[in-house]
Design a protein around this motif. Structure first.
Motif: not given
Length: 311
Positions: A179-187, A210-214, A291-292
C-alpha cells in the motif's frame, strides 16, 4: 523423569497432563493467548494486562512499584537509583511460583526495565528445585518478534498453529508494504520516553520502514538510549510519534506538551505505545498498520482509540 522440550501434553505414568506455563513478561502473555494456550497459562506478572482477563484468571507471581502517579522524570530517576544500588525493579514471588509448579517459564534479557532477568529466574528455579524449562525471548527486529511466536509454538508442541498465526501476520505486513510502496517517505521520530527523550530502538525502526516512513534519531535493532533535543532537532523529523514505554494513548497524550514545546513546527502524534509499539508481540502488526495510517492519511482514518494527532 526429564521434562520433554516441545510437547504441550506430557505423559506421566499412564495419564496425560497439560503443560503449565508461566509468563514473566506482558508480550509473552499476549503470545500465549494469541496461540490459544491460555488454558495452559497459570502465572503472569502484574503488568500482563492484555488481554485484560489475564490478571483476573491467572496467578500474579511478579510484582513491582506502581508508577501510574509518577511523572516520567520521576520514573527515570527511580529506575536509575535502583540500578545504581544494584536493586531489582521487580519482585518474583517464589512461593507463588513454587505452588504453580510450571513446566515452562517465558522470560527475557532484552531490557532490565521491562521484566525479571533470566538469571534471576533460573536462580529461583534452582533454589526451588523446580524442573521448569526457562525460555528466553529476546527479539531485536520485527522479523525476530515474529520468530519468537514460532519459538513458543514449537516449544509447546503446536508448530502448525504458530505457523498459521505468523503467516497471517506476515501477510498483513506485506499488505502494508504494497500500500505504501509508491508513496513519499517522511522522516519519522518515534519517542519511547520524553523526559529525558529516548529515540526508538529494537524493532520500532523496522516498523516505521514497513509503514512507509524513514526512521530518524533511532537505535535500529539495538537498545534505546537517552538523547537530547538538539540531536533530535538536527535529525529533522517531519512527524513525531510519542509512544512512552509503560503508557497507553492517554498517557502519551498527557506527555505531549514537552514534544510540542521542543519541536514547534513538527507534526506530533500520541499513540498507544504499550498496545502497538513497545511490547514485542502480535499487536506490533496492528502498530505498523496504525503508523501507515498516520504517515499516509490517504490509506484511511486512524482509530481514535489507537492514536491521536496532537498538532
Amino acid at each position: 523423569m526429564p521434562k520433554p522440550q516441545s510437547s504441550l501434553v506430557m505423559l506421566l505414568g499412564n495419564r496425560l497432563t497439560t503443560m503449565q506455563i508461566v509468563s514473566l513478561l506482558p508480550s509473552a502473555t499476549e503470545i500465549v493467548y494469541a496461540l490459544g494456550l491460555d488454558d495452559q497459562l497459570v502465572g503472569v506478572t502484574f503488568e500482563c494486562n492484555e488481554p485484560p482477563r489475564a490478571l483476573q484468571e491467572k496467578t500474579v507471581i511478579v510484582g513491582g512499584l506502581d508508577t501510574s502517579a509518577m511523572a516520567p522524570v520521576e520514573i527515570d530517576a527511580y529506575v536509575r537509583t535502583q540500578f545504581a544500588a544494584g536493586a531489582d525493579l521487580y519482585t518474583l514471588h517464589q512461593d507463588a511460583l513454587a505452588g504453580l509448579d510450571p513446566d515452562l517459564i517465558l522470560t527475557q534479557d532484552l531490557c532490565r526495565v521491562c521484566a525479571v532477568p533470566t538469571s534471576e529466574v533460573r536462580a529461583a528455579v534452582a533454589q526451588l528445585g523446580c524442573r521448569a524449562d526457562v525460555l528466553t525471548l529476546d527479539p531485536y527486529s520485527l522479523a525476530e518478534v515474529l520468530e519468537t511466536i514460532s519459538t513458543v509454538a514449537r516449544r509447546t508442541g503446536i508448530p502448525g498453529r504458530g505457523d498459521a498465526l505468523v503467516n497471517a501476520l506476515r501477510s498483513r505486513l506485506q499488505d502494508v508494504r504494497d500500500a505504501v510502496a509508491s508513496r513519499d517517505r517522511r522522516r519519522v521520530l518515534v519517542l519511547e520516553w520524553v523526559d529525558p527523550p529516548f529515540g526508538a530502538g529494537h524493532w520500532m525502526p523496522d516498523m516505521v520502514d514497513v509503514a512507509g516512513g524513514e526512521p530518524v534519531a533511532c537505535q535500529r535493532r539495538a537498545k534505546s538510549v537517552p538523547t537530547d533535543w538538539d540531536i533530535i532537532r538536527a535529525s529533522r523529523p517531519e512527524v513525531v510519534v510519542l509512544a512512552p514505554c509503560g503508557f497507553g494513548l492517554d498517557g502519551a497524550a498527557e506527555q505531549s506538551a514537552a514534544v510540542v514545546e521542543q519541536l514547534p513546527d513538527t507534526e506530533v502524534w500520541a499513540i498507544d505505545g504499550d498496545g502497538l509499539l513497545v511490547r514485542p508481540g502480535p499487536r506490533l502488526v496492528e502498530g505498523v498498520e496504525v503508523l501507515a495510517g498516520i504517515l499516509h492519511p490517504v490509506l484511511g482514518p486512524v482509530s481514535d482509540t489507537s492514536a491521536s494527532r496532537i498538532r
